[in-house]
Each structure stands twice: as structure tokens, then as C-alpha cells.
Design an enzyme around this catalytic site. Structure first.
Site: not given
Ligand code: ACO
Length: 318
Positions: A110, A244, A275
Site C-alpha cells: 500500500c 492511503h 482500500n
Molecule cells: N463484520 C462483522 N463483524 C466482524 C467483521 C465483519 N466484517 N470482522 C470482524 N468482526 C468481528 C470480530 O470477529 C470480533 O468479534 P468478537 O468480538 O465476537 O470476537 C469483532 O468484530 C471485533 O473485531 P476486531 O477485529 O477487534 O474489530 P476492530 O474494531 O479492531 O476493527 C478492523 C477491525 C476494521 C480490521 C481494524 O482492526 C482496522 O481497521 N485495522 C486496520 C486495518 C487496515 O487499515 N488495514 C489496511 C489493510 S493493509 C494496508 O492497507 C497496508
């Protein structure tokens, strides 16, 4: 370093997939995705590859720049979801747009588009290159595990790029890498060697979401701060930040740490595209260019983070 952006171009495939559409395939819902990421929809390829999309974005950037393919003397491309490991995307773009110049890829996930700009600026500084096409193109839908709701909802497909020439608009850059594959990776298939003792891979995007989130929210504002310090630019002088587009909450957290740059200056289109990895920054740059949001002389911070892990911040004058 020498660089002036002559023009921009982008292309996204026509199929729009909403969060509600995704909820038919994985256990998710619009409210969860919007509140956690800011993404409402993404464009997904049905029959176009990273090469097809890159070539369309390249044609658009050439047209916007008033440059013909045969005038290019270098093509730089980036993708983590290309059609082939060999030939690389840049070679395929060269053939498709009818250019004759050298062409090669850089791999930077990215952050890749900002590595492309850094490389283009260095090559232009030598005086041996005059017009360079830089394109990021991603068919992320090809490398996602569509059974994994924690990753498949985050990404979209698309391509975008710029044509650059020598100029005084590359004001500085700040690059960092914290190498390792624990947080983010896309493994290649293991192959069928009868001699291998390696474990089979799961050749799709793997991401530790919370570690990625922590890395991005700490590193992006720190890199921007260091970039501005070393270029002698006050936060208040920055006209726009093009970050990004991975997660709206990451951008909001970065804005909170950069007290001199209000959130309104952080341009965003994550709601529409998700993304798009290497295409994300040029896609937003092209949109803002075509809408007339960017004015000549504007100071723009470009900031990216990605698998590597890496983080790059670049200051350009529009
Ligand atoms: N829909 C519904 N529920 C979901 C989903 C979904 N798509 N995905 C995960 N959950 C659930 C999980 O299973 C978890 O359930 P539990 O509490 O029963 O275990 C709950 O939601 C919370 O999950 P978390 O992973 O803790 O959710 P969080 O609030 O951290 O959000 C996210 C997840 C959006 C991925 C966040 O961690 C994030 O934004 N991370 C950065 C990711 C990013 O920017 N990636 C970029 C890609 S790589 C790059 O660009 C370089």
C-alpha cells in the site's frame, strides 16, 4: 530530487459491491463495516485484470498530461495483485499502451505509489529521463479470501497513476521500514516441487487488524511530523493531506495527532472505493485534480503505510 506532476488518470471497474451485497457472502453488515472503517462500497472486477485496469488508467493519465505513449522514457508500476509474477505489470502496460521505453515494477504494497514517486524523482534528477509514467493497479479481489470477513470487506479493485517530468515540486520525503511478515502478508503458492519440505501456504491477504491499526495511527502522523520539520514547513501551511485510504478511523486518528492540520484538509474517498492498495493515493489525487480541488501552488502531504511494514510521507507542491 526533481519532479513535476504533469497529469493524473484513474480507472475503476464498473461493478459496485455494497456492504449489503457482501453480507450475502459473509457474516457481516453495513453498520459494522461503516462504523469500523468508513467504507460503504467498493468496485470489483468481473473480467478485467490489473493489467487491463492499469492500461486504462495510463491512457487517462497520458491524455490529462498531453503526453503521447511514445514520448515516455520510463514506466514504473506497482501491484500486489498482478496477473503474473513475470512479465511484470510495467512490461504489460508498456505493450498495451504502445510505449517503447524501459519498464519495471516496484513492490511496496500500500506504500508502493510513494516509492514509485521517490524513484521517479531520483531518476528525473539524473537528467537522463524526462517523462515517466507511474501507475499502481490492484485486482485485490483476486488475492482476498472471500470467506474471511475480517479482510474481504476492506479492499477494492482499481488503478491510477501520474505522468511526471523534471521540476521543483518534490519538496521532500520521509521513508521508514520495519521489516517482517507477522502483521501483513500475501504469501505466494508453494508450488509442486517433489523436494519441498515447506508447509503449503494460504496465498491470500493475511492481516492482523489491530496491529496494523496501531502501526498506522502511530507511524503516519510521526512520519508527517518529521517530514514537515525537515522541509521547514509548518503544519498550518499544509493545504491538503492525501493519506492511503485504508480506514477512515486511521485517518481521523492521524488528524487528531497533527493538531495544526484540521480533519477537513484530509481528503477522502474511502467510502466509495475501499482500500485499493497501490492505487489508493493516485486514485484520490486524480479525483481531486479532476474536480478542481487542488490549486497550483498548493502544498500537499501524501502519506502511505503498508505491508513491509513501511510508511512513507512525501511533500509536493501542486
Ligand atoms: N463484520 C462483522 N463483524 C466482524 C467483521 C465483519 N466484517 N470482522 C470482524 N468482526 C468481528 C470480530 O470477529 C470480533 O468479534 P468478537 O468480538 O465476537 O470476537 C469483532 O468484530 C471485533 O473485531 P476486531 O477485529 O477487534 O474489530 P476492530 O474494531 O479492531 O476493527 C478492523 C477491525 C476494521 C480490521 C481494524 O482492526 C482496522 O481497521 N485495522 C486496520 C486495518 C487496515 O487499515 N488495514 C489496511 C489493510 S493493509 C494496508 O492497507 C497496508
Amino acid at each position: 530530487m526533481s519532479l513535476h506532476i504533469l497529469g493524473t488518470g484513474s480507472y475503476v471497474p464498473p461493478l459496485v459491491v455494497t456492504n449489503d451485497d457482501l453480507s450475502k457472502y459473509v457474516d457481516t453488515n453495513d453498520e459494522w463495516i461503516v462504523s469500523r472503517t468508513g467504507i460503504h462500497q467498493r468496485h470489483i472486477s468481473v473480467d478485467e485484470t490489473a493489467t487491463d485496469m492499469a492500461a486504462k488508467a495510463a491512457f487517462a493519465a497520458l491524455e490529462n498530461s498531453g503526453v503521447k505513449a511514445e514520448e515516455l522514457d520510463l514506466i514504473l508500476c506497482a501491484t500486489v495483485s498482478g496477473d503474473n509474477l513475470c512479465p511484470n505489470l510495467a512490461c504489460m502496460v508498456q505493450a498495451t499502451i504502445g510505449a517503447t521505453c524501459p519498464a519495471f515494477d516496484l513492490s511496496g504494497a500500500c506504500s508502493a505509489f510513494l516509492f514509485l514517486l521517490e524513484t521517479a524523482a531520483a531518476y528525473l534528477s539524473t537528467g537522463r529521463y524526462h517523462k515517466i509514467l507511474c501507475v499502481g493497479s490492484e485486482q485485490m479481489s483476486r488475492i482476498l479470501d472471500w470467506n474471511d470477513r475480517s479482510t474481504c470487506i476492506l479492499f477494492g479493485d482499481g488503478a491510477a497513476g501520474v505522468v511526471v517530468e523534471q521540476g521543483e515540486d518534490y519538496l521532500g520525503s520521509q521513508l521508514m521500514v520495519r521489516g517482517g511478515d507477522e502483521v501483513l502478508k500475501v504469501p505466494t503458492p508453494i508450488g509442486n516441487s517433489p523436494f519441498t519440505k515447506l508447509e503449503p501456504t494460504h496465498p491470500y491477504v493475511y492481516m492482523n487488524g489491530s496491529e496494523t491499526y496501531k502501526f498506522a495511527t502511530r507511524t503516519v502522523p510521526a512520519q508527517i511530523q518529521q517530514l514537515l520539520e525537515k522541509t521547514g514547513v509548518e503544519q498550518e501551511q499544509v493545504d491538503w493531506v492525501i493519506c492511503h485510504q485504508a480506514n477512515r478511523r486511521i485517518i481521523e486518528a492521524a488528524a487528531r495527532r497533527l493538531k495544526g492540520i484540521p480533519l477537513e484538509k484530509f481528503l477522502m474517498n474511502i467510502d466509495e472505493y475501499g482500500n485499493t492498495s497501490a492505487a489508493s493515493i493516485p486514485l484520490l489525487l486524480d479525483e481531486c485534480n479532476r474536480k478542481g480541488i487542488l490549486k497550483r501552488g498548493d502544498l500537499i502531504v501524501l502519506a502511505a503505510f503498508g505491508g513491509g511494514l513501511s510508511c512513507v510521507a512525501t511533500l509536493i507542491r501542486w
